[in-house]
Scaffold this motif. Structure first.
Motif, PDB file in Angstrom:
ATOM      1  N   CYS A 175      26.066  45.964  42.082  1.00  0.00           N
ATOM      2  CA  CYS A 175      27.433  45.481  41.891  1.00  0.00           C
ATOM      3  C   CYS A 175      28.250  45.762  43.157  1.00  0.00           C
ATOM      4  O   CYS A 175      28.270  46.884  43.653  1.00  0.00           O
ATOM      5  CB  CYS A 175      28.057  46.184  40.689  1.00  0.00           C
TER       6      CYS A 175
ATOM      7  N   CYS B 279      31.489  48.170  41.951  1.00  0.00           N
ATOM      8  CA  CYS B 279      31.374  49.608  41.657  1.00  0.00           C
ATOM      9  C   CYS B 279      30.163  50.245  42.326  1.00  0.00           C
ATOM     10  O   CYS B 279      29.969  51.456  42.248  1.00  0.00           O
ATOM     11  CB  CYS B 279      31.356  49.850  40.148  1.00  0.00           C
TER      12      CYS B 279
ATOM     13  N   CYS C 171      28.749  42.769  35.490  1.00  0.00           N
ATOM     14  CA  CYS C 171      28.277  44.146  35.688  1.00  0.00           C
ATOM     15  C   CYS C 171      28.423  44.915  34.369  1.00  0.00           C
ATOM     16  O   CYS C 171      29.484  44.913  33.761  1.00  0.00           O
ATOM     17  CB  CYS C 171      29.092  44.829  36.787  1.00  0.00           C
TER      18      CYS C 171
ATOM     19  N   CYS D  36      31.255  47.870  35.097  1.00  0.00           N
ATOM     20  CA  CYS D  36      32.680  47.637  35.385  1.00  0.00           C
ATOM     21  C   CYS D  36      33.107  46.214  35.043  1.00  0.00           C
ATOM     22  O   CYS D  36      34.245  45.824  35.289  1.00  0.00           O
ATOM     23  CB  CYS D  36      32.980  47.941  36.852  1.00  0.00           C
TER      24      CYS D  36
HETATM   25 ZN   LIG Z   1      30.203  47.109  38.616  1.00  0.00          ZN
END
Ligand SMILES: [Zn+2]
Length: 368
Positions: A115, A118, A155, A158
């Motif tokens: 990701c 994050c 994701c 997040c």
């Molecule tokens: Zn993420």
């Protein structure tokens, strides 16, 4: 046939007309190419017609052996024949799949991604992916530039959407599978292809395609643009956004496909009142695009069938064809495929929920 095979170079030209009449021109042409003579070349001219590429090919072979000139149109036809032959040979050489390779190429893809929002790693299983080798792919580290995943990936940590980088191993697997599928010339979940919208606009991620199509639909409107957005959203795994787009598209009185999608969705839910939505789709049958007409009308018939257990009301379907009109009791219909065909040739169709005296129902119901 035997006469042609046995004939020597001197006798062959005399057999040309006979062979043509017996439908043996190709056998004759091959013999004449094997045993060429100046007379054979002029016989070619007598029996050749421009569509006969195979004969042109033998003629070219005979002319080459005799070092004689070849008419331009014959040379072109011979070239076309060679090209086609090569293509056929290539197709014949396509490797036969082994069960193991088929299973590998047919399986879903496990993507390892990081990701970008994050920084955490995650795995996503996706059903399909495209690989475009013409992208700026120069080494293992840039392979991912050629990969297109048609689903919007979120994701799990997040919720960031479509904001990821693909691991080198996943990119490698997709590139390898796409290349193998291309070699086998068959359809597999991972294949070579270019990511883009119907009009050719290139996109890197499906969220980008959604943004473009949504902006177009909002700015320019029209059932067709909302439909394009709905279809794309469905493929990207966005059922809610797809339904919203189809609902907007169905407001266009000239749009059947969106109205049908909305009705089908309502029929799939357990609650609600799908009747009016099905009736709206039925009324738009005459607007069905010629190309999609049989399929769309079969889907309208299917929607009517699914509506039966959902309502107690009478269901009367009125269809106007070029040769007359008929009103049928939907509950009496048995042949739904035939109904789709009748809808496809209707110039007007409507579904009502009022009781019509039985006497007014047409015998047309009998053929359904
Ligand atoms: Zn993420």
């Amino acid at each position: 046939m035997a006469k042609i095979e046995a004939a020597d170079a001197a006798a062959l030209p005399g057999l040309a007309q006979e062979a043509a009449q017996a439908g043996l021109t190709l056998a004759w042409a091959e013999a004449a190419a094997d045993r060429p003579s100046a007379e054979a070349l002029s016989s070619f001219a007598a029996i050749w017609h421009p569509a006969d590429e195979a004969l042109a090919s033998s003629w070219a072979r005979a002319a080459e052996a005799m070092e004689a000139p070849l008419p331009d149109d014959v040379a072109d036809a011979a070239k076309r024949h060679t090209r086609r032959q090569r293509k056929r040979d290539k197709a014949r050489r396509a490797p036969a799949g082994s069960p193991l390779v088929d299973a590998w190429l047919g399986s879903p893809v496990l993507l390892r991604v990081r990701c970008e929002a994050c920084g955490r790693d995650a795995c996503h299983e996706v059903g399909t992916a495209l690989f475009d080798p013409s992208e700026a792919v120069t080494d293992a580290a840039t392979l991912h530039l050629g990969v297109y995943v048609p689903f919007i990936l979120a994701c799990p940590f997040c919720d960031a959407e479509d904001d990821y980088s693909l691991s080198i191993s996943s990119a490698q697997e997709i590139a390898t599978r796409a290349a193998a599928a291309a070699r086998m010339r068959r359809d597999f979940p991972v294949r070579v292809g270019k990511a883009g919208l119907a009009d050719g606009t290139a996109i890197r991620r499906p969220s980008e395609g959604l943004r473009i199509l949504r902006a177009r639909a909002e700015e320019q409107g029209g059932g067709e643009r909302w439909r394009a957005l709905g279809n794309f959203a469905l493929r990207a795994g966005r059922a809610d956004e797809a339904l919203e787009a189809f609902e907007r598209g169905a407001e266009d009185p000239a749009e059947l496909a969106c109205a049908l999608a909305v009705a089908a969705e309502a029929l799939g839910r357990e609650d609600g009142e799908p009747g009016p939505l099905v009736a709206r789709a039925v009324s738009r049958v005459p607007l069905a695009e010629e190309k999609w007409r049989p399929q769309l009308c079969a889907e309208v018939a299917e929607a009517l069938r699914k509506l039966l257990p959902r309502t107690e009301k009478p269901l009367r379907l009125r269809m106007v064809g070029r040769r007359g009109a008929a009103t049928v009791d939907v509950r009496a219909i048995k042949d739904w495929a035939r109904l789709g065909e009748l809808l496809a040739i209707s110039v007007e169709a409507s579904l009502t929920f009022d009781d019509v005296p039985a006497a007014e129902l047409d015998r047309a119901a009998g053929v359904l």
